[in-house]
Write a protein that holds these residues in place. Structure first.
Motif, short mmCIF file in Angstrom:
data_model
loop_
_atom_site.label_atom_id
_atom_site.label_comp_id
_atom_site.label_asym_id
_atom_site.label_seq_id
_atom_site.Cartn_x
_atom_site.Cartn_y
_atom_site.Cartn_z
N GLN A 108 26.83 5.01 8.43
CA GLN A 108 26.71 3.78 7.65
C GLN A 108 25.32 3.17 7.75
N ASP A 109 24.87 2.83 8.97
CA ASP A 109 23.60 2.13 9.14
C ASP A 109 22.40 3.06 9.00
N CYS A 110 22.38 4.11 9.79
CA CYS A 110 21.26 5.04 9.72
C CYS A 110 21.28 5.71 8.34
N GLY A 111 22.51 5.99 7.86
CA GLY A 111 22.67 6.68 6.59
C GLY A 111 22.15 5.87 5.41
N SER A 112 22.11 4.53 5.55
CA SER A 112 21.63 3.72 4.44
C SER A 112 20.16 4.02 4.16
N CYS A 113 19.42 4.46 5.14
CA CYS A 113 18.02 4.84 4.92
C CYS A 113 17.81 6.35 4.93
#
Ligand code: HEC
Length: 107
Positions: free
Chosen positions: A37-42
């Motif tokens: 979710q978080d790392c994947g957003s970038c």
């Protein structure tokens, strides 16, 4: 007295987990969620890149886990990569770096 071997095995597992600094299985589920979710957003849901570079084993080849861990903990000043210390412990960030290197994320 049949219970002793079971107890001994359980406490041995707990000790091994502590000694290696491995996140607990519950925390590992949270970390996996954070990663997509978080790392994947970038970095992209499958870590193939987006605003941030790809974090696939191929693109990380030759980069030591400790180097990646440092990037995760402290971010890269002057870039969009934020620091995650305070959210992630040393052991957790190293565990994430090793998972990325092993390609165990986003599949
Ligand atoms: C706001 C966007 C953003 C988020 C969120 C983000 N990153 Fe990054 N990340 C970047 C950018 C941009 C770079 C490239 C920095 C540079 O130019 O050196 C980077 C670089 C990296 C690198 C170094 C890659 C290399 O090849 O050296 C790693 C490892 C990394 N990020 C892991 C993570 C992890 C793990 C998370 C989640 C805990 C995360 N990132 C969240 C934007 C982001």
């Amino acid at each position: 007295m049949m219970r002793w071997p079971v107890l001994a095995t359980l406490s041995l597992c707990a000790l091994t987990t502590l000694a290696s600094g491995m996140p607990s299985s519950e925390r590992r589920v949270e970390l996996d969620y954070l990663l997509t979710q978080d790392c994947g957003s970038c970095h992209g849901l499958t870590m193939k890149g987006g605003l941030g570079p790809a974090l696939t084993p191929e693109s990380l080849a030759g980069k030591p886990a400790v180097y990646l861990q440092t990037t995760i903990l402290h971010g890269r000043p002057g870039t969009a990569m934020p620091p995650w210390r305070g959210i992630l412990t040393d052991a957790e960030s190293l565990w994430l770096a090793e998972r990325l290197l092993a390609g165990e994320v986003g599949r």
